[in-house]
Enzyme design. Structure first.
Site, PDB file in Angstrom:
ATOM      1  N   TYR A  92     -30.997 -24.810 -33.331  1.00 35.28           N
ATOM      2  CA  TYR A  92     -32.397 -24.765 -33.774  1.00 35.28           C
ATOM      3  C   TYR A  92     -33.347 -24.755 -32.587  1.00 35.28           C
ATOM      4  CZ  TYR A  92     -31.285 -25.785 -38.666  1.00 35.28           C
ATOM      5  OH  TYR A  92     -30.832 -25.734 -39.956  1.00 35.28           O
TER       6      TYR A  92
ATOM      7  N   LYS B 277     -25.417 -59.539 -41.086  1.00 31.31           N
ATOM      8  CA  LYS B 277     -26.466 -58.822 -41.836  1.00 31.31           C
ATOM      9  C   LYS B 277     -26.278 -57.312 -41.687  1.00 31.31           C
ATOM     10  CE  LYS B 277     -29.531 -59.250 -37.819  1.00 31.31           C
ATOM     11  NZ  LYS B 277     -30.627 -60.027 -37.217  1.00 31.31           N
TER      12      LYS B 277
HETATM   13  C1  PLP Z   1     -30.172 -60.631 -36.051  1.00 33.21           C
HETATM   14  C2  PLP Z   1     -30.386 -62.045 -35.742  1.00 33.21           C
HETATM   15  C3  PLP Z   1     -29.436 -62.755 -34.986  1.00 33.21           C
HETATM   16  C4  PLP Z   1     -28.299 -62.070 -34.264  1.00 33.21           C
HETATM   17  O1  PLP Z   1     -28.856 -61.441 -33.138  1.00 33.21           O
HETATM   18  P1  PLP Z   1     -27.994 -60.627 -32.077  1.00 33.21           P
HETATM   19  O2  PLP Z   1     -28.964 -60.231 -31.038  1.00 33.21           O
HETATM   20  O3  PLP Z   1     -27.449 -59.452 -32.823  1.00 33.21           O
HETATM   21  O4  PLP Z   1     -26.908 -61.521 -31.595  1.00 33.21           O
HETATM   22  C5  PLP Z   1     -29.605 -64.139 -34.851  1.00 33.21           C
HETATM   23  N1  PLP Z   1     -30.688 -64.761 -35.386  1.00 33.21           N
HETATM   24  C6  PLP Z   1     -31.638 -64.098 -36.085  1.00 33.21           C
HETATM   25  C7  PLP Z   1     -32.792 -64.846 -36.633  1.00 33.21           C
HETATM   26  C8  PLP Z   1     -31.528 -62.721 -36.270  1.00 33.21           C
HETATM   27  O5  PLP Z   1     -32.480 -62.055 -36.945  1.00 33.21           O
END
Ligand code: PLP
Length: 334
Positions: free
Chosen positions: A233, A30
């Site tokens: 800044y 994702k």
């Molecule tokens: C993002 C996500 C994962 C992966 O999690 P990590 O901590 O990055 O390994 C797995 N399951 C769900 C439902 C997620 O939202």
């Protein structure tokens, strides 16, 4: 002059293999593979044997199908949103149905195979145990899953509580509870499939991960600053003695967030060079007094991984990675 972001695909593949605990290790890609590039990352993992992928949103699933072609199984965590039915059908995406409402939508317009996401205590996404008796008849899911809220804290009592809830309600088919953290909690948490994300990309809680990302920033200008002169800044940095300050081409518009001001370190080879003053939109000012006249400094590399940099800014590796901006010259090593 662009900063150089180098992504080690071989390390991602090695991390995926190192996290394998069951027959099936999926890959979570994702958010553009945690900011590192959906197409090159997913292709490398598929070439290494990954067949099961997870994304958060429908559009990411469509993009991933276009990258991988037929064959790969693509789950969408967000489930079946109204108006997305055709995309799920046409691109053979598998929704993780999260609510009775989504299940009814699927019953009216079945899109193919489906998964069920159960809420075992995180209260974010998923059907509550009490919902399960009210599902329309959809046939069997291809996967039943849930997500742990505290898996990065192995001693947190919520891990065992969510595990026992999942054992009670998940049935006996193909099941998945563990992301990276859950994968590391032990065999009880693995079920038929694990689905790591951050560990593939070199982040905690997978402390044994191979580092994946190098980020080198070019020096645009170097100046000598006298004791008492201020830099940047807000004049928040004042030289305590004569210092050499390098100005580098990258800033918060590139994901080097302003909260790194005053805390982060850059590296000229093996020499640590502290950030001097505030992060600007496109520029960083760095004390290179001990480093001569470097032309490039690393902010991510062998001396400082994503979690160390995240620490300096009071955040987590996930956020450092997913914030990396679009202005870098990206290259991939295999
Ligand atoms: C993002 C996500 C994962 C992966 O999690 P990590 O901590 O990055 O390994 C797995 N399951 C769900 C439902 C997620 O939202």
């Amino acid at each position: 002059m662009q900063a150089k972001l180098t992504i080690d695909l071989a390390a991602i593949v090695a991390n995926w293999r190192a996290l394998a605990r069951t027959e099936e290790t999926a890959a979570v890609v994702k958010a553009d593979a945690y900011g590192l590039g959906l197409a090159p990352v997913a292709k490398a993992l598929a070439k290494a044997g990954a067949r099961t992928f997870f994304v958060a949103q429908t559009e990411e699933g469509v993009a991933l199908r276009n990258v991988l072609g037929p064959g790969a199984e693509i789950f969408v965590f967000g489930g079946l949103m109204a108006g997305d039915e055709a995309a799920f059908r046409d691109f053979e995406l598998v929704p993780c149905l999260n609510s009775i409402e989504q299940a009814q939508r699927f019953a009216v317009a079945p899109t193919g195979r489906y998964a069920l996401q159960l809420d075992t205590g995180m209260n974010r996404l998923g059907l509550e145990p009490a919902d399960l008796g009210h599902l329309p008849d959809l046939g069997s899911p291809v996967l039943t899953m849930s997500h742990l809220a505290c898996a990065d804290e192995p001693d947190h009592p919520q891990n065992a509580a969510q595990l026992s809830c999942f054992q009670e309600i998940a049935g006996t088919g193909r099941r998945s509870l563990a992301a990276t953290g859950g994968t590391l909690l032990g065999a009880d948490y693995h079920f038929e499939m694990t689905r790591p994300g951050i560990g593939l990309y070199g982040g905690l809680p997978f402390a044994a991960a191979q580092p994946v990302v190098t980020l080198s920033l070019p020096v645009i200008q170097i100046r000598e600053v006298a004791a008492g002169e201020a830099v940047g800044y807000g004049a928040s940095y004042v030289a305590d003695r004569p210092r050499r300050i390098a100005t580098l081409s990258a800033g918060y518009a590139d994901g080097l967030i302003r909260a790194m001001s005053g805390g982060a370190t850059l590296w000229a080879g093996d020499t640590p060079c502290p950030l001097a003053g505030r992060v600007s939109m496109d520029l960083l000012t760095v004390d290179v007094t001990e480093a001569g006249a470097p032309e490039w400094l690393d902010i991510l590399g062998p001396h400082q991984g994503v979690d160390a940099l995240a620490d300096a800014a009071g955040t987590i590796g996930y956020e450092v990675l997913t914030s990396l901006g679009g202005r870098y010259a990206r290259s991939y090593t295999t």
